[in-house]
Design a protein around this motif. Structure first.
Motif, mmCIF file in Angstrom:
data_model
loop_
_atom_site.group_PDB
_atom_site.id
_atom_site.type_symbol
_atom_site.label_atom_id
_atom_site.label_comp_id
_atom_site.label_asym_id
_atom_site.label_seq_id
_atom_site.Cartn_x
_atom_site.Cartn_y
_atom_site.Cartn_z
ATOM 1 N N VAL A 247 -1.903 14.181 1.979
ATOM 2 C CA VAL A 247 -1.839 13.138 0.955
ATOM 3 C C VAL A 247 -2.752 13.518 -0.205
ATOM 4 C CG1 VAL A 247 -1.284 11.312 2.598
ATOM 5 C CG2 VAL A 247 -3.665 11.723 2.008
ATOM 6 N N ALA A 248 -2.366 13.062 -1.406
ATOM 7 C CA ALA A 248 -3.207 13.260 -2.588
ATOM 8 C C ALA A 248 -4.411 12.353 -2.457
ATOM 9 C CB ALA A 248 -2.426 12.942 -3.853
ATOM 10 N N ARG A 249 -5.554 12.854 -2.846
ATOM 11 C CA ARG A 249 -6.752 12.044 -2.706
ATOM 12 C C ARG A 249 -7.362 11.708 -4.050
ATOM 13 N NH1 ARG A 249 -12.144 13.376 0.827
ATOM 14 N NH2 ARG A 249 -13.247 11.511 0.209
ATOM 15 N N HIS A 250 -7.967 12.669 -4.692
ATOM 16 C CA HIS A 250 -8.711 12.380 -5.917
ATOM 17 C C HIS A 250 -7.820 12.163 -7.128
ATOM 18 C CE1 HIS A 250 -12.460 13.020 -3.883
ATOM 19 N NE2 HIS A 250 -12.073 14.201 -3.489
ATOM 20 N N ALA A 251 -6.657 12.791 -7.155
ATOM 21 C CA ALA A 251 -5.806 12.720 -8.342
ATOM 22 C C ALA A 251 -4.736 11.645 -8.232
ATOM 23 C CB ALA A 251 -5.150 14.068 -8.579
ATOM 24 N N ASN A 252 -4.754 10.834 -7.177
ATOM 25 C CA ASN A 252 -3.628 9.911 -6.986
ATOM 26 C C ASN A 252 -3.497 8.893 -8.112
ATOM 27 O OD1 ASN A 252 -5.782 8.359 -6.202
ATOM 28 N ND2 ASN A 252 -4.946 7.781 -4.230
ATOM 29 N N PHE A 253 -4.577 8.437 -8.698
ATOM 30 C CA PHE A 253 -4.467 7.483 -9.802
ATOM 31 C C PHE A 253 -3.921 8.165 -11.059
ATOM 32 C CE2 PHE A 253 -7.559 5.381 -7.053
ATOM 33 C CZ PHE A 253 -6.887 4.176 -6.870
ATOM 34 N N LEU A 254 -4.292 9.423 -11.257
ATOM 35 C CA LEU A 254 -3.738 10.185 -12.375
ATOM 36 C C LEU A 254 -2.238 10.410 -12.159
ATOM 37 C CD1 LEU A 254 -4.018 11.816 -14.971
ATOM 38 C CD2 LEU A 254 -4.671 13.773 -13.560
ATOM 39 N N ILE A 255 -1.850 10.816 -10.953
ATOM 40 C CA ILE A 255 -0.434 11.018 -10.647
ATOM 41 C C ILE A 255 0.321 9.712 -10.854
ATOM 42 C CG2 ILE A 255 1.244 11.546 -8.827
ATOM 43 C CD1 ILE A 255 -0.946 13.362 -7.575
ATOM 44 N N SER B 41 0.857 -1.176 0.000
ATOM 45 C CA SER B 41 0.000 0.000 0.000
ATOM 46 C C SER B 41 0.893 1.224 0.000
ATOM 47 C CB SER B 41 -0.891 0.023 1.241
ATOM 48 O OG SER B 41 -1.713 -1.099 1.288
ATOM 49 N N ALA B 42 0.433 2.289 -0.654
ATOM 50 C CA ALA B 42 1.218 3.518 -0.705
ATOM 51 C C ALA B 42 0.278 4.703 -0.825
ATOM 52 C CB ALA B 42 2.194 3.489 -1.873
ATOM 53 N N VAL B 43 0.795 5.857 -0.469
ATOM 54 C CA VAL B 43 0.073 7.114 -0.646
ATOM 55 C C VAL B 43 1.031 8.120 -1.256
ATOM 56 C CG1 VAL B 43 -1.562 6.769 1.251
ATOM 57 C CG2 VAL B 43 0.617 7.913 1.698
ATOM 58 N N PHE B 44 0.501 9.118 -1.966
ATOM 59 C CA PHE B 44 1.293 10.231 -2.447
ATOM 60 C C PHE B 44 1.251 11.313 -1.372
ATOM 61 C CE2 PHE B 44 0.499 8.323 -6.631
ATOM 62 C CZ PHE B 44 1.803 8.326 -7.121
ATOM 63 N N VAL B 45 2.416 11.634 -0.797
ATOM 64 C CA VAL B 45 2.520 12.636 0.257
ATOM 65 C C VAL B 45 3.047 13.928 -0.358
ATOM 66 C CG1 VAL B 45 3.585 13.219 2.476
ATOM 67 C CG2 VAL B 45 2.997 10.843 1.966
ATOM 68 N N PRO C 258 4.259 22.510 -2.251
ATOM 69 C CA PRO C 258 3.147 22.723 -3.179
ATOM 70 C C PRO C 258 3.462 22.166 -4.566
ATOM 71 C CG PRO C 258 3.505 24.685 -1.859
ATOM 72 C CD PRO C 258 4.638 23.746 -1.545
ATOM 73 N N GLY C 259 2.644 21.231 -5.028
ATOM 74 C CA GLY C 259 2.810 20.631 -6.339
ATOM 75 C C GLY C 259 3.844 19.534 -6.410
ATOM 76 N N GLN C 260 4.455 19.172 -5.281
ATOM 77 C CA GLN C 260 5.459 18.111 -5.266
ATOM 78 C C GLN C 260 4.993 16.990 -4.352
ATOM 79 O OE1 GLN C 260 9.339 19.516 -4.254
ATOM 80 N NE2 GLN C 260 9.355 21.064 -5.849
ATOM 81 N N PHE C 261 5.057 15.780 -4.860
ATOM 82 C CA PHE C 261 4.594 14.618 -4.106
ATOM 83 C C PHE C 261 5.669 13.552 -4.096
ATOM 84 C CE2 PHE C 261 0.154 15.710 -3.570
ATOM 85 C CZ PHE C 261 -0.016 16.693 -4.521
#
Length: 168
Positions: A137-145, A99-103, A107-110
């Motif tokens: 953490v990124a929520r809605h755009a994480n799959f796009l990222i 499991s992972a998350v984009f942190v 601003p604008g860097q994950f």
């Protein structure tokens, strides 16, 4: 899902057979035991959970022996710091057992970071390790990222942590 519950009805407003829609909110802790101050160190009837006593004895409704709440996973004493970190379920990327998350690091860097997850509901996931309180953490755009990163840098959930720069 239908559930039958027994509620206290001191005002007599509820009648047998009444139907209701309810939402249950249950405190979550990353511990082996549940802490509920109303049940810590108490005894409870196995057939009538509304019967809770301070001392061992028998249930006044069915004469069954009361059981210590610790046998149901409840703590006997208060647990320190029952707070947990949770994130929206759609913020967590799953790849097999990983499991992972984009942190967001700026601003604008994950950065893609592995996390250990705990109890999960339809809306939230408890994070046991890998995320500090207050991190975004990124929520809605994480799959796009994630898909953009895979196309440009071959970074995957299995291969964190590299910086990711995105346009807002």
């Amino acid at each position: 899902m239908s559930v039958r519950v027994e509620l206290l009805n001191p005002d007599g407003q509820l009648r047998p057979g009444d139907l209701a829609h309810a939402r249950l909110e249950i405190a979550t802790t990353p511990r082996e035991q549940v802490y509920d101050p109303a049940l810590a160190g108490k005894y409870i009837s196995p057939m009538h959970p509304q019967v809770v006593r301070d001392e061992p004895g028998d249930c006044p409704l069915c004469d069954m022996a009361l059981i210590p709440t610790r046998e149901f996973g409840f703590s006997e004493t208060p647990l320190p710091d029952p707070r947990v970190i949770s994130v929206p379920r759609d913020a967590v990327l799953l790849a097999g057992d990983e499991s992972a998350v984009f942190v967001e690091t700026a601003p604008g860097q994950f950065i893609l970071r592995r996390v250990a997850t705990g109890p999960t509901t339809d809306a939230e996931v408890v994070i046991l390790e890998g995320l500090a309180e207050g991190e975004t953490v990124a929520r809605h755009a994480n799959f796009l990222i994630d898909s953009q990163v895979k196309l440009t840098s071959r970074l995957t959930v299995i291969d964190p942590p590299r910086q990711i720069h995105t346009e807002r």
